[in-house]
Design a protein around this motif. Structure first.
Motif, short mmCIF file in Angstrom:
data_model
loop_
_atom_site.label_atom_id
_atom_site.label_comp_id
_atom_site.label_asym_id
_atom_site.label_seq_id
_atom_site.Cartn_x
_atom_site.Cartn_y
_atom_site.Cartn_z
N PHE A 138 -10.69 21.42 78.88
CA PHE A 138 -11.45 21.17 77.65
C PHE A 138 -11.18 22.25 76.61
N VAL A 139 -11.20 23.51 77.03
CA VAL A 139 -11.04 24.63 76.10
C VAL A 139 -9.68 24.58 75.40
N THR A 140 -8.65 24.14 76.12
CA THR A 140 -7.32 24.09 75.52
C THR A 140 -7.09 22.83 74.68
N ALA A 141 -7.92 21.79 74.90
CA ALA A 141 -7.67 20.52 74.21
C ALA A 141 -8.73 20.13 73.18
N LEU A 155 -13.39 32.20 83.18
CA LEU A 155 -13.07 31.41 81.99
C LEU A 155 -13.02 32.27 80.72
N LEU A 156 -13.67 33.43 80.74
CA LEU A 156 -13.80 34.23 79.51
C LEU A 156 -12.48 34.64 78.87
N PRO A 157 -11.48 35.13 79.61
CA PRO A 157 -10.21 35.50 78.95
C PRO A 157 -9.54 34.29 78.30
N GLU A 173 -30.19 36.18 91.19
CA GLU A 173 -29.10 37.08 90.85
C GLU A 173 -29.59 38.26 90.03
N ALA A 174 -28.90 39.36 90.18
CA ALA A 174 -29.18 40.52 89.33
C ALA A 174 -28.80 40.16 87.90
N ASP A 175 -29.09 41.06 86.98
CA ASP A 175 -28.69 40.80 85.60
C ASP A 175 -27.20 40.51 85.56
N PRO A 176 -26.81 39.50 84.77
CA PRO A 176 -25.39 39.17 84.69
C PRO A 176 -24.60 40.33 84.09
N PRO A 177 -23.33 40.39 84.43
CA PRO A 177 -22.52 41.49 83.92
C PRO A 177 -22.38 41.42 82.40
N ASP A 178 -22.29 42.59 81.79
CA ASP A 178 -21.99 42.63 80.35
C ASP A 178 -20.52 42.29 80.20
N GLU A 179 -20.24 41.25 79.47
CA GLU A 179 -18.87 40.81 79.29
C GLU A 179 -18.59 40.66 77.80
N GLU A 180 -17.40 41.04 77.39
CA GLU A 180 -16.98 40.82 76.01
C GLU A 180 -16.99 39.32 75.73
N LEU A 230 -11.12 31.61 77.12
CA LEU A 230 -11.91 31.32 75.93
C LEU A 230 -11.54 32.27 74.80
N ARG A 231 -11.43 33.56 75.10
CA ARG A 231 -11.09 34.53 74.05
C ARG A 231 -9.72 34.23 73.44
N ALA A 232 -8.79 33.77 74.27
CA ALA A 232 -7.45 33.48 73.77
C ALA A 232 -7.39 32.15 73.02
N GLN A 233 -8.04 31.11 73.54
CA GLN A 233 -7.92 29.76 72.97
C GLN A 233 -8.99 29.46 71.91
N ARG A 234 -10.21 29.92 72.12
CA ARG A 234 -11.34 29.62 71.24
C ARG A 234 -12.14 30.88 70.95
N PRO A 235 -11.54 31.86 70.27
CA PRO A 235 -12.24 33.13 70.05
C PRO A 235 -13.53 32.98 69.24
N GLU A 236 -13.65 31.88 68.48
CA GLU A 236 -14.85 31.66 67.67
C GLU A 236 -16.01 31.09 68.48
N ALA A 237 -15.75 30.62 69.70
CA ALA A 237 -16.80 30.00 70.51
C ALA A 237 -17.82 31.04 70.97
N ALA A 238 -19.08 30.66 70.91
CA ALA A 238 -20.16 31.52 71.39
C ALA A 238 -20.47 31.13 72.83
N VAL A 239 -20.67 32.13 73.69
CA VAL A 239 -20.86 31.89 75.12
C VAL A 239 -22.23 32.37 75.58
N CYS A 240 -22.89 31.52 76.36
CA CYS A 240 -24.15 31.89 76.99
C CYS A 240 -24.00 31.65 78.49
N LEU A 241 -24.30 32.68 79.29
CA LEU A 241 -24.23 32.53 80.73
C LEU A 241 -25.48 31.86 81.26
N LEU A 242 -25.32 31.06 82.31
CA LEU A 242 -26.43 30.46 83.03
C LEU A 242 -26.50 31.19 84.37
N SER A 243 -27.67 31.76 84.66
CA SER A 243 -27.79 32.62 85.83
C SER A 243 -28.95 32.17 86.71
N GLY A 244 -28.72 32.08 88.02
CA GLY A 244 -29.78 31.77 88.97
C GLY A 244 -30.78 32.91 89.05
#
Length: 127
Positions: free
Chosen positions: A47-50, A70-72, A91-98, A74-88
């Motif tokens: 989906f991200v590439t198409a 998926l993040l790298p 789980e501990a706090d999700p990792p800080d990711e660029e 996304l950054r390469a193909q859709r750098p303008e996309a905003a990302v929100c993680l879904l976490s159970g």
């Protein structure tokens, strides 16, 4: 929720739980978004590439893979996309990711879902 007049923002839901994907799709459809569903990281990559993607709701664990794989792409193909993680909740706090702009803990209230997507869709447009 239109992003530029007539075109609805496109939301990609990357989640291996079919019932949660359906819940997101139905509610975001009702809010006027175009919703794409990916049950695997591989499908999300397709989906991200198409497709033009404005917002990505990304489960931290998709099958036996980490959603953050998926993040790298996304950054390469859709750098303008905003990302929100879904976490159970276990789980501990999700990792800080660029490139990650928020986190929703499961289970979540529908208002949290729609408000988060609205905020991220607006952010995606104003870059």
């Amino acid at each position: 929720m239109p992003v530029n007049g007539d075109t609805p923002a496109t939301v990609l839901v990357v989640e291996d739980d079919a019932s949660l994907r359906m819940l997101c799709r139905i509610n975001l459809d009702l809010e006027g978004y175009r919703v794409l569903e990916a049950e695997t990281i591989q499908r999300a990559i397709e989906f991200v590439t198409a497709e033009p993607v404005d917002v990505v709701l990304l489960d931290l664990h998709v099958g036996d893979r980490l959603g953050t794989e998926l993040l790298p792409i996304l950054r390469a193909q859709r750098p303008e996309a905003a990302v929100c993680l879904l976490s159970g909740t276990s789980e501990a706090d999700p990792p800080d990711e660029e490139g990650v702009h928020g986190c929703i803990r499961k289970p979540f209230e529908l208002e949290v879902l729609t408000e988060t997507v609205q905020r991220l869709a607006s952010r995606s447009v104003h870059r």
